[in-house]
Motif scaffolding. Structure first.
Motif, short mmCIF file in Angstrom:
data_model
loop_
_atom_site.label_atom_id
_atom_site.label_comp_id
_atom_site.label_asym_id
_atom_site.label_seq_id
_atom_site.Cartn_x
_atom_site.Cartn_y
_atom_site.Cartn_z
N ARG A 77 0.83 -1.19 0.00
CA ARG A 77 0.00 0.00 0.00
C ARG A 77 0.88 1.26 0.00
O ARG A 77 2.07 1.21 0.35
CB ARG A 77 -0.92 0.03 1.22
N LYS A 78 0.28 2.36 -0.37
CA LYS A 78 1.05 3.60 -0.48
C LYS A 78 1.72 3.98 0.83
O LYS A 78 2.90 4.36 0.87
CB LYS A 78 0.16 4.75 -0.95
N GLU A 79 0.98 3.86 1.94
CA GLU A 79 1.55 4.25 3.23
C GLU A 79 2.70 3.32 3.63
O GLU A 79 3.67 3.76 4.29
CB GLU A 79 0.48 4.28 4.32
N GLU A 80 2.64 2.06 3.25
CA GLU A 80 3.73 1.13 3.53
C GLU A 80 4.97 1.50 2.72
O GLU A 80 6.09 1.46 3.24
CB GLU A 80 3.29 -0.29 3.19
N LEU A 81 4.77 1.86 1.47
CA LEU A 81 5.89 2.27 0.62
C LEU A 81 6.50 3.59 1.11
O LEU A 81 7.72 3.75 1.08
CB LEU A 81 5.43 2.41 -0.83
N GLU A 82 5.66 4.51 1.55
CA GLU A 82 6.16 5.79 2.06
C GLU A 82 7.01 5.58 3.32
O GLU A 82 8.06 6.22 3.48
CB GLU A 82 4.99 6.74 2.35
N ALA A 83 6.58 4.68 4.19
CA ALA A 83 7.35 4.38 5.40
C ALA A 83 8.68 3.73 5.04
O ALA A 83 9.73 4.04 5.64
CB ALA A 83 6.55 3.49 6.33
N LEU A 84 8.66 2.84 4.06
CA LEU A 84 9.90 2.21 3.60
C LEU A 84 10.83 3.25 2.97
O LEU A 84 12.04 3.26 3.25
CB LEU A 84 9.57 1.11 2.60
N ALA A 85 10.29 4.11 2.13
CA ALA A 85 11.10 5.14 1.48
C ALA A 85 11.78 6.04 2.51
O ALA A 85 12.94 6.44 2.34
CB ALA A 85 10.23 5.97 0.55
N GLU A 86 11.07 6.33 3.58
CA GLU A 86 11.65 7.18 4.63
C GLU A 86 12.87 6.53 5.27
O GLU A 86 13.89 7.19 5.51
CB GLU A 86 10.58 7.47 5.71
N ILE A 87 12.80 5.23 5.51
CA ILE A 87 13.94 4.51 6.08
C ILE A 87 15.11 4.52 5.09
O ILE A 87 16.27 4.73 5.49
CB ILE A 87 13.54 3.06 6.42
N ILE A 88 14.83 4.31 3.81
CA ILE A 88 15.88 4.31 2.79
C ILE A 88 16.59 5.66 2.75
O ILE A 88 17.83 5.75 2.76
CB ILE A 88 15.28 3.99 1.40
N ILE A 89 15.82 6.72 2.74
CA ILE A 89 16.38 8.08 2.64
C ILE A 89 17.15 8.44 3.91
O ILE A 89 18.28 8.95 3.83
CB ILE A 89 15.26 9.09 2.36
N GLN A 90 16.56 8.16 5.06
CA GLN A 90 17.20 8.53 6.34
C GLN A 90 18.53 7.81 6.53
O GLN A 90 19.45 8.36 7.16
CB GLN A 90 16.27 8.19 7.51
N ASN A 91 18.65 6.63 5.99
CA ASN A 91 19.87 5.84 6.19
C ASN A 91 20.81 5.86 4.99
O ASN A 91 21.77 5.09 4.94
CB ASN A 91 19.50 4.40 6.54
N ASP A 92 20.52 6.74 4.04
CA ASP A 92 21.39 6.93 2.87
C ASP A 92 21.62 5.62 2.12
O ASP A 92 22.75 5.29 1.75
CB ASP A 92 22.73 7.54 3.32
N LEU A 93 20.53 4.88 1.91
CA LEU A 93 20.59 3.61 1.19
C LEU A 93 20.07 3.77 -0.23
O LEU A 93 19.49 4.79 -0.59
CB LEU A 93 19.74 2.54 1.91
N TYR A 94 20.27 2.71 -1.01
CA TYR A 94 19.63 2.58 -2.31
C TYR A 94 18.68 1.38 -2.26
O TYR A 94 18.80 0.52 -1.38
CB TYR A 94 20.68 2.38 -3.41
N ILE A 95 17.76 1.34 -3.20
CA ILE A 95 16.80 0.24 -3.24
C ILE A 95 16.68 -0.26 -4.68
O ILE A 95 16.59 0.53 -5.62
CB ILE A 95 15.43 0.66 -2.67
N CYS A 96 16.70 -1.58 -4.83
CA CYS A 96 16.40 -2.21 -6.11
C CYS A 96 15.04 -2.90 -5.95
O CYS A 96 14.91 -3.83 -5.15
CB CYS A 96 17.48 -3.23 -6.49
N SER A 97 14.06 -2.42 -6.69
CA SER A 97 12.68 -2.89 -6.53
C SER A 97 12.27 -3.76 -7.71
O SER A 97 12.11 -3.27 -8.83
CB SER A 97 11.74 -1.69 -6.41
N ASP A 98 12.12 -5.05 -7.44
CA ASP A 98 11.66 -6.02 -8.45
C ASP A 98 10.13 -5.90 -8.52
O ASP A 98 9.42 -6.29 -7.59
CB ASP A 98 12.09 -7.42 -8.02
N GLU A 99 9.63 -5.40 -9.65
CA GLU A 99 8.20 -5.18 -9.81
C GLU A 99 7.66 -5.96 -11.02
O GLU A 99 6.73 -5.54 -11.71
CB GLU A 99 7.92 -3.68 -9.91
#
Length: 383
Positions: free
Chosen positions: A175-197
């Protein structure tokens, strides 16, 4: 049910990976994730026309295909993608491996969910990276990444998250709110994400919609490698055509650099099929989704009536993640093969208490599989 998906197709003797595995035995192959459905007529027609041309030389990325992807991302997700963001690949798994090599350095850590599609576990190790796993958690039958565990797992060596949406296995649509919470963790911790869609066009649950995490905002987009393909949706995996969307120029440059001399270009028939699928295949897919929903609903009802088995709701994909722990089987994969059903062992995904069953098949095949599962477990249970 839609009749075109109800017609059995004999795949024996075609070097089918799925069917050759059990070619010498009476075992229904319900493991690897391709369907037993004939691809859309538009795809078959386009391939015939290209073959009739008679020349199969080196091929550039067709401009029309990039335009179709850009239009598709805009119409489906309100996501504005530029042509130079798209990197075509001969498969999605090589995209996972390239992402692991493109981010960070040897010895860094990559984090992934567990259970998950096996290449998420192997890609970091093949790239000389360590891998840390974070459990999925269940909320009302909806399997999602445990964000608290994810945040706690991050160290200074953690550089990349491998993410799967819709999730394989488990079929969760984030869901959108789940993705937004995940994105916040990625940004705050200076990570990258590879999203298999890759399963984004296989949403089964009415009212749910796929949301690419990169479409949320520019900040998370600049940290994201999105992987997609027409292969699962239109049953054209054997033609090897996938793509990455990478908006950040430096990240994209790194991704392209690590493929040089190793990963080949897509072949021209892969491009041809992708154009036809994206141009004219959506109505066919809507019919396929109707068929898959009926298969899913039948399977959930039947499995949950079998003692020792449990199957939660499946929001997307044609893959059922069946909890077999209640059956107390010492070797579930072997047990079900002996019963005549070849499923994917849960241990390969990180949880031996489960089996993954591919229900992208004719209803008659699925009914026979359920019949065999019932018979085997009823005979196994003490009187």
């Amino acid at each position: 049910m839609t009749k075109e998906f109800d017609q059995p197709v004999d795949r024996k003797g075609t070097a089918s990976q799925k069917w050759e595995k059990y070619s010498d035995s009476d075992i229904l192959p319900m493991w690897v994730a391709d369907t037993d459905f004939i691809s859309p007529p538009s795809v078959i027609k386009a391939l015939h026309e290209r073959i009739d041309h008679g020349i199969f030389g080196y091929t550039n990325v067709p401009t029309e295909l990039n335009e179709l992807v850009i239009e598709r991302m805009q119409n489906k997700y309100d996501w504005k993608v530029h042509p130079d963001w798209i990197v075509w690949l001969p498969g999605l798994v090589c995209g996972l491996n390239l992402a692991c090599r493109a981010v960070g350095e040897s010895g860094d850590t990559i984090v992934s969910a567990k259970p998950i599609y096996p290449p998420f576990m192997s890609s970091p190790r093949l790239s000389d990276r360590a891998v840390t796993t974070v459990p999925l958690k269940e909320q009302d039958g909806h399997y999602i990444l445990d964000l608290e565990s994810l945040a706690a797992s991050i160290t200074p060596q953690t550089k990349l998250l491998l993410f799967c949406n819709p999730h394989n296995p488990g079929g969760a649509v984030y869901r959108k709110e789940e993705l937004e919470a995940l994105a916040e963790i990625i940004i705050q911790n200076d990570l990258y994400i590879c999203s298999d869609e890759i399963h984004c066009d296989l949403i089964l649950e009415p009212g749910l919609k796929h949301i690419p995490i990169s479409s949320l905002n520019e900040e998370i987009a600049s940290r994201t490698i999105t992987l997609m393909a027409p292969s699962k949706t239109y049953n054209i995996a054997g033609l090897g055509c996938s793509f990455a969307v990478i908006s950040d120029s430096e990240l994209r440059k790194q991704f392209i650099n690590v493929r040089k001399g190793i990963v080949p270009d897509v072949n021209l028939l892969g491009y041809t099929a992708a154009i036809a699928a994206y141009k004219e295949g959506d109505e066919w897919n809507q019919n396929q989704l109707d068929y898959l929903r009926e298969n899913r609903d039948f399977l959930i009802k039947e499995i949950n009536q079998i003692p020792g088995l449990k199957l939660n709701p499946i929001e997307a994909t044609y893959l059922a993640w069946i909890d077999v722990s209640g059956a107390k089987l010492s070797n579930p994969a072997h047990f079900f093969e002996q019963a005549g059903i070849g499923m994917s062992p849960g241990r390969d995904f990180g949880d031996a208490n489960y089996m993954r069953l591919n229900f992208g098949c004719t209803r008659s095949t699925l009914e026979e599989a359920v019949k065999r599962i019932k018979a085997a477990l009823i005979n196994e249970l003490p009187a």
